[in-house]
Design an enzyme around this catalytic site. Structure first.
Site, PDB file in Angstrom:
ATOM      1  N   PHE A  25       0.831  -1.200   0.000  1.00  0.00           N
ATOM      2  CA  PHE A  25       0.000   0.000   0.000  1.00  0.00           C
ATOM      3  C   PHE A  25       0.866   1.251   0.000  1.00  0.00           C
ATOM      4  O   PHE A  25       1.760   1.400   0.846  1.00  0.00           O
ATOM      5  CB  PHE A  25      -0.895  -0.023   1.234  1.00  0.00           C
ATOM      6  CG  PHE A  25      -1.871   1.105   1.346  1.00  0.00           C
ATOM      7  CD1 PHE A  25      -2.869   1.278   0.404  1.00  0.00           C
ATOM      8  CD2 PHE A  25      -1.807   1.997   2.412  1.00  0.00           C
ATOM      9  CE1 PHE A  25      -3.790   2.310   0.514  1.00  0.00           C
ATOM     10  CE2 PHE A  25      -2.714   3.033   2.541  1.00  0.00           C
ATOM     11  CZ  PHE A  25      -3.711   3.195   1.576  1.00  0.00           C
ATOM     12  N   SER A  93       3.603  -6.870   2.670  1.00  0.00           N
ATOM     13  CA  SER A  93       2.655  -6.016   3.387  1.00  0.00           C
ATOM     14  C   SER A  93       1.236  -6.202   2.840  1.00  0.00           C
ATOM     15  O   SER A  93       0.708  -7.309   2.860  1.00  0.00           O
ATOM     16  CB  SER A  93       3.125  -4.565   3.316  1.00  0.00           C
ATOM     17  OG  SER A  93       2.448  -3.767   4.249  1.00  0.00           O
ATOM     18  N   MET A  94       0.591  -5.133   2.334  1.00  0.00           N
ATOM     19  CA  MET A  94      -0.724  -5.320   1.717  1.00  0.00           C
ATOM     20  C   MET A  94      -0.635  -6.286   0.551  1.00  0.00           C
ATOM     21  O   MET A  94      -1.581  -7.033   0.274  1.00  0.00           O
ATOM     22  CB  MET A  94      -1.292  -3.988   1.230  1.00  0.00           C
ATOM     23  CG  MET A  94      -2.664  -4.127   0.563  1.00  0.00           C
ATOM     24  SD  MET A  94      -3.264  -2.631  -0.257  1.00  0.00           S
ATOM     25  CE  MET A  94      -2.263  -2.636  -1.764  1.00  0.00           C
ATOM     26  N   ASP A 193       9.685  -4.674  12.712  1.00  0.00           N
ATOM     27  CA  ASP A 193       8.848  -3.989  11.725  1.00  0.00           C
ATOM     28  C   ASP A 193       8.102  -2.841  12.411  1.00  0.00           C
ATOM     29  O   ASP A 193       7.414  -3.053  13.405  1.00  0.00           O
ATOM     30  CB  ASP A 193       7.856  -5.003  11.145  1.00  0.00           C
ATOM     31  CG  ASP A 193       7.060  -4.492   9.963  1.00  0.00           C
ATOM     32  OD1 ASP A 193       6.775  -3.291   9.915  1.00  0.00           O
ATOM     33  OD2 ASP A 193       6.709  -5.315   9.099  1.00  0.00           O
ATOM     34  N   HIS A 223      10.428  -3.134   7.956  1.00  0.00           N
ATOM     35  CA  HIS A 223       9.247  -3.554   7.198  1.00  0.00           C
ATOM     36  C   HIS A 223       9.551  -3.928   5.747  1.00  0.00           C
ATOM     37  O   HIS A 223       9.156  -4.993   5.284  1.00  0.00           O
ATOM     38  CB  HIS A 223       8.186  -2.456   7.229  1.00  0.00           C
ATOM     39  CG  HIS A 223       6.929  -2.830   6.526  1.00  0.00           C
ATOM     40  ND1 HIS A 223       6.135  -3.890   6.926  1.00  0.00           N
ATOM     41  CD2 HIS A 223       6.306  -2.301   5.431  1.00  0.00           C
ATOM     42  CE1 HIS A 223       5.092  -3.996   6.120  1.00  0.00           C
ATOM     43  NE2 HIS A 223       5.174  -3.056   5.200  1.00  0.00           N
TER      44      HIS A 223
END
Length: 266
Positions: A25, A93-94, A193, A223
């Protein structure tokens, strides 16, 4: 708006193993390009699309939502399935959440690889998004959580709140579909993260129905681990995982590929 230099999608025509990579994202394919090139170097067919609303200006993301992002990766997966005998989905992530939903809805996927997958938006602020998004267009960005010095992620410096509201709804949807994920899973996570907490990975591991699960700790990274100190480990673990599930179809590194591969759409 034109696509930012470095944010272009990446594609490589390789062999019978296809891998779809999904970025995060407010991010771009730049965060996953080294991963994509490594897989391409082992003879795999690789698709790394630019998600709608990303890679230009954050205001373009403001007018998109999760159905747009998911539709893009779903189209890419269907195209890979026509081309390849075995297909894997991966994401950061997303992008990890997108990959997990693809696996839940497409049982023909052979395996799932995720790095610091997002499962929910944490804290009190997300609960205010239904109202706040109509009052404030954006908040500070989340890009470049990287421990490695002099390394940066190409991503927006603002998070548009309409899009964040849609992301929150999408993550709740994916959480409900996790029990439908039965494929082998490689989950790689960073204990340090600052964007997605360890609880998200723990939730994913507790909810999926996969029996073949490998968890890898990325101790030296934040992250965006695909650009961080543990990037080489991510790449190596990915090749080992895919080669185990697609025996005989993963090649030794191809020196002829070079470092660039093919940037599509530009």
């Amino acid at each position: 708006m034109p696509v930012l230099p470095g944010a272009e999608p990446f594609r490589h025509e390789g062999g019978d193993v296809g891998v779809l990579l999904c970025h995060g994202f407010t991010g771009t394919p730049q965060s996953l390009r080294p991963w994509a090139r490594h897989l391409a170097g082992h003879g795999m067919t690789v698709a790394l699309p630019l998600l709608p609303g990303h890679g230009t200006h954050w205001r373009d993301l403001q007018i998109t939502g999760w159905p747009d992002w998911y539709a893009e990766v779903d189209r890419e997966l269907r195209a890979l399935r026509e081309r390849c005998a075995r297909v894997f989905v991966a994401g950061l992530s997303m992008g990890g959440a997108l990959a997990l939903r693809l696996a839940a809805r497409h049982p023909e996927v052979s395996g799932v690889l995720v790095v610091n997958p997002a499962n929910r938006l944490h804290g009190l602020a997300p609960h205010a998004l239904p109202v706040l998004r109509h009052l404030v267009p954006a908040t500070r960005g989340i890009a470049s959580d990287i421990a490695k010095p002099s390394t940066a992620e190409l991503g927006y410096d603002r998070v548009p709140l309409h899009a964040a509201h849609s992301l929150r709804a999408f993550l709740r949807l994916v959480d409900g579909e996790l029990p439908r994920v039965t494929q082998p899973l490689l989950l790689m996570r960073s204990p340090r993260d600052h964007v997605v907490p360890p609880a998200d990975s723990a939730r994913v591991l507790s909810r999926v129905s996969s029996r073949d699960v490998t968890e890898v700790l990325l101790e030296q990274s934040h992250h965006v681990a695909t650009l961080d100190h543990d990037a080489d480990r991510i790449f190596a673990e990915s090749v080992t995982f895919i080669a185990r599930l697609a025996p005989g179809l993963v090649k030794e590194p191809e020196s002829s590929l070079g470092k660039e591969g093919t940037a599509a759409g530009g």
